[in-house]
Write a protein that holds these residues in place. Structure first.
Motif, PDB file in Angstrom:
ATOM      1  N   ASP A 138       0.803  -1.230   0.000  1.00 51.82           N
ATOM      2  CA  ASP A 138       0.000   0.000   0.000  1.00 51.82           C
ATOM      3  C   ASP A 138       0.835   1.279   0.000  1.00 51.82           C
ATOM      4  O   ASP A 138       0.286   2.360  -0.108  1.00 51.82           O
ATOM      5  N   HIS A 139       2.151   1.163   0.090  1.00 53.88           N
ATOM      6  CA  HIS A 139       2.987   2.371   0.066  1.00 53.88           C
ATOM      7  C   HIS A 139       3.660   2.548  -1.301  1.00 53.88           C
ATOM      8  O   HIS A 139       4.554   1.781  -1.657  1.00 53.88           O
ATOM      9  N   PRO A 140       3.251   3.593  -2.048  1.00 52.74           N
ATOM     10  CA  PRO A 140       3.813   3.796  -3.390  1.00 52.74           C
ATOM     11  C   PRO A 140       5.328   3.936  -3.389  1.00 52.74           C
ATOM     12  O   PRO A 140       5.996   3.439  -4.295  1.00 52.74           O
ATOM     13  N   ILE A 141       5.852   4.603  -2.356  1.00 53.15           N
ATOM     14  CA  ILE A 141       7.310   4.815  -2.320  1.00 53.15           C
ATOM     15  C   ILE A 141       8.016   3.463  -2.238  1.00 53.15           C
ATOM     16  O   ILE A 141       9.007   3.217  -2.924  1.00 53.15           O
ATOM     17  N   PHE A 142       7.457   2.572  -1.399  1.00 48.15           N
ATOM     18  CA  PHE A 142       8.057   1.245  -1.276  1.00 48.15           C
ATOM     19  C   PHE A 142       7.952   0.479  -2.590  1.00 48.15           C
ATOM     20  O   PHE A 142       8.920  -0.156  -3.031  1.00 48.15           O
TER      21      PHE A 142
ATOM     22  N   ASP B 239       7.660   1.684  -5.698  1.00 48.38           N
ATOM     23  CA  ASP B 239       8.555   2.274  -6.701  1.00 48.38           C
ATOM     24  C   ASP B 239      10.001   1.850  -6.452  1.00 48.38           C
ATOM     25  O   ASP B 239      10.721   1.491  -7.384  1.00 48.38           O
ATOM     26  N   GLY B 240      10.405   1.908  -5.187  1.00 44.81           N
ATOM     27  CA  GLY B 240      11.777   1.553  -4.840  1.00 44.81           C
ATOM     28  C   GLY B 240      12.062   0.090  -5.129  1.00 44.81           C
ATOM     29  O   GLY B 240      13.092  -0.262  -5.711  1.00 44.81           O
ATOM     30  N   LEU B 241      11.106  -0.751  -4.744  1.00 40.75           N
ATOM     31  CA  LEU B 241      11.274  -2.188  -4.949  1.00 40.75           C
ATOM     32  C   LEU B 241      11.373  -2.512  -6.437  1.00 40.75           C
ATOM     33  O   LEU B 241      12.169  -3.338  -6.871  1.00 40.75           O
TER      34      LEU B 241
ATOM     35  N   ARG C  72      12.547  -0.584  -8.772  1.00 44.31           N
ATOM     36  CA  ARG C  72      13.906  -0.213  -9.202  1.00 44.31           C
ATOM     37  C   ARG C  72      14.911  -1.305  -8.845  1.00 44.31           C
ATOM     38  O   ARG C  72      15.774  -1.656  -9.636  1.00 44.31           O
ATOM     39  N   LEU C  73      14.787  -1.796  -7.595  1.00 48.34           N
ATOM     40  CA  LEU C  73      15.730  -2.818  -7.143  1.00 48.34           C
ATOM     41  C   LEU C  73      15.601  -4.074  -7.996  1.00 48.34           C
ATOM     42  O   LEU C  73      16.601  -4.639  -8.451  1.00 48.34           O
TER      43      LEU C  73
ATOM     44  N   THR D 240      17.095  -4.082 -11.501  1.00 50.64           N
ATOM     45  CA  THR D 240      18.550  -4.139 -11.697  1.00 50.64           C
ATOM     46  C   THR D 240      18.966  -5.559 -12.093  1.00 50.64           C
ATOM     47  O   THR D 240      20.072  -5.785 -12.537  1.00 50.64           O
TER      48      THR D 240
END
Lengths: 222, 299
Positions: free
Chosen positions: B50-54, B56-58, B60-61, B64
């Motif tokens: 439910d957290h967009p920041i999490f 988005d970050g995930l 990106r990770l 890779t």
């Protein structure tokens, strides 16, 4: 232009690593350090002297608010990046010198914007920039920032709504305490206040009350 | 092939169940052919948090890693179920504490509907009974948010190869893990059966064996209304809200483990022979139909 140097304090490694990637996708931002533990933040900030500290409130060993007291006056500007925070805590944190509050359910874009705004000398409260400390505090005291309209009917605070949701979904006080990063005693205190405000006298009654009055979106029990 | 058959032989003798052995064979064969097919293709991942920041970050990770492709995101359990059903998903990274529909509800929906997706719970915190419930419901893995990125990658690969991942390591013997968890939970809480009366316990067992209210009423010579009344009390005491949930609760808290169960005879003969009292009861697991969910998924 010099890059904005950032330190991240959050106990979830995956969150930190992801956030680092996101921030470093911006050419003007640079993450210079990170830590999972509250008691390491002050030392890290003192040695790295970052422009911005992104600080979670719920940290092991020393909470974010505890970190703020340890930091005292420093050139680093602090933005709280947290899953939830009670307005009274947020106001207290502002008075202790933080410059911004971003909730974790915000967009990544608003994290970027909060950093830029704070570097610009503004305060950032949830989703927008605010000029001056007084305005920031009054934004937090404004009625519209204290949650949904339904909760207003029973004058439940934002934190009480969070606790109410947790009670309705069957969580024990202990679990709620951990989830909200507060003591079990504080949870009990909140539950008592919720009982008083709603007139319910048991958790089950409260659940039924909450469903009946549309305070939660949970479907009725079978 | 010989190795597979030998493994099955050993496992089979241990479990002393023909049905299980057959299911395991089928599962292993399918997992094998699947492994061959998937070798060159990227692993398709869906993120539910439910957290967009999490999220988005995930993303990106994960991106890779050339082997991974993030095919979608969901912000609650409901969206997660829909997305996993619509998109061809290999791995669903599923948060537990989400608004509207909880992670475990989404998990239950996906596994009971037979959606071909392997589910890894990715969560900030989880209680031991919830781990048992999640595994019984068909989760393939569990990883905490304070885990380093490389371990998450390893967990995804492990689960894709048909194994389980719990915490910081892969798990080859899921049955043993469940036993350990069940043992831990039991010793952790002193047994007062959650304040259930003997009659309520009998009803829990009957219900977990699949009896309807009518069956239960007839067996104990009470009215259906009384059965319902008992059930309400049971739900209140255990904190669960549905019959299935109650059955899982009874299993994971060992409420079934009583000599005089007063329920129908179990269909399997091996269940009482090698049964040790301090273990999660495999017979109960199998007769409840949940064990099939523990076997490798068939895509």
């Amino acid at each position: 232009m010099a890059k904005t140097c950032i330190v991240i304090a959050d106990d979830h490694a995956l969150f930190r690593s992801g956030l680092r990637k996101l921030l470093e996708s911006q050419p003007h931002l640079s993450v210079v350090g990170e830590t999972p533990s509250g008691d390491e933040v002050a030392t890290l900030v003192k040695s790295l002297k970052p422009d911005i500290l992104l600080l979670d409130v719920c940290l092991p060993r020393l909470s974010g608010l505890g970190v703020l007291q340890q930091l005292g006056s420093s050139s680093t500007r602090v933005i709280l990046l947290t899953a939830n925070i009670e307005n009274s805590d947020a106001i207290q944190a502002l008075q202790w010198g933080i410059h911004g509050i971003v909730l974790k359910n915000a967009t990544t874009e608003s994290v970027f914007r909060s950093i830029d705004a704070v570097m610009d000398g503004q305060y950032w409260i949830f989703s927008r920039g605010v000029e001056g400390l007084d305005n920031a505090v009054s934004r937090l005291s404004a009625p519209e920032s204290t949650g949904k309209t339904q909760s207003g009917r029973f004058r439940l605070t934002q934190r009480e709504m969070v606790v109410l949701h947790a009670v309705v979904s069957g969580r024990a006080n202990k679990e709620i305490a951990r989830q909200c990063c507060i003591s079990e005693q504080t949870v009990k205190h909140h539950v008592t206040n919720i009982f008083n405000k709603t007139g319910a006298s048991s958790r089950l009654e409260l659940t039924l009350f909450a469903i009946e009055h549309g305070l939660v979106e949970t479907p009725p029990l079978q | 092939m010989n190795i597979i058959l030998t493994t099955i032989g050993v496992t089979g003798r241990l479990l002393r169940s023909k049905a299980l052995r057959m299911a395991l064979t089928l599962g292993l064969l399918l997992a094998e052919s699947e492994k061959r097919n998937k070798k060159s293709q990227p692993i398709r991942i869906l993120i539910a948090d439910d957290h967009p920041i999490f999220r988005d970050g995930l993303r990106r990770l994960l991106e890779t890693e050339p082997q991974f492709v993030v095919i979608g995101e969901a912000s609650d359990g409901d969206e997660a179920v829909k997305a996993a059903k619509e998109l061809k998903t290999d791995i669903l990274l599923l948060d537990l504490n989400m608004p509207r529909v909880h992670g475990l509800e989404a998990l239950k929906d996906l596994t009971t509907s037979g959606t071909p997706v392997r589910i890894i719970l990715l969560t900030a915190e989880i209680q031991k009974p919830q781990i048992v419930e999640a595994l019984l419901l068909g989760a393939s893995g569990l990883i905490m948010k304070d885990t380093p990125t490389q371990l998450l990658f390893k967990a995804i690969r492990t689960v894709m190869s048909g194994e389980y991942w719990i915490g910081r390591e892969s798990v080859s013997d899921i049955i043993q893990t469940l036993r350990d968890l069940a043992y831990f939970i039991r010793t952790e809480r002193r047994k007062d059966n959650f304040g259930l009366t003997p009659r309520e316990l009998e009803i829990v067992r009957a219900l977990s064996a699949g009896d309807t209210n009518k069956d239960i009423a007839k067996r104990f010579s009470i009215s259906e209304q009384t059965v319902k009344h008992h059930l309400t009390n049971i739900f209140n005491k255990t904190g669960v809200s549905q019959r299935l949930e109650l059955a899982l609760f009874a299993l994971s808290h060992n409420l079934m483990d009583v000599e005089n169960t007063n329920t129908k005879e179990r269909p399997l003969s091996w269940q009482s022979a090698g049964k040790r009292r301090n273990e999660l009861d495999l017979a109960e697991l199998e007769s409840s139909g949940l064990l099939s969910k523990l076997l490798p998924k068939t895509h």
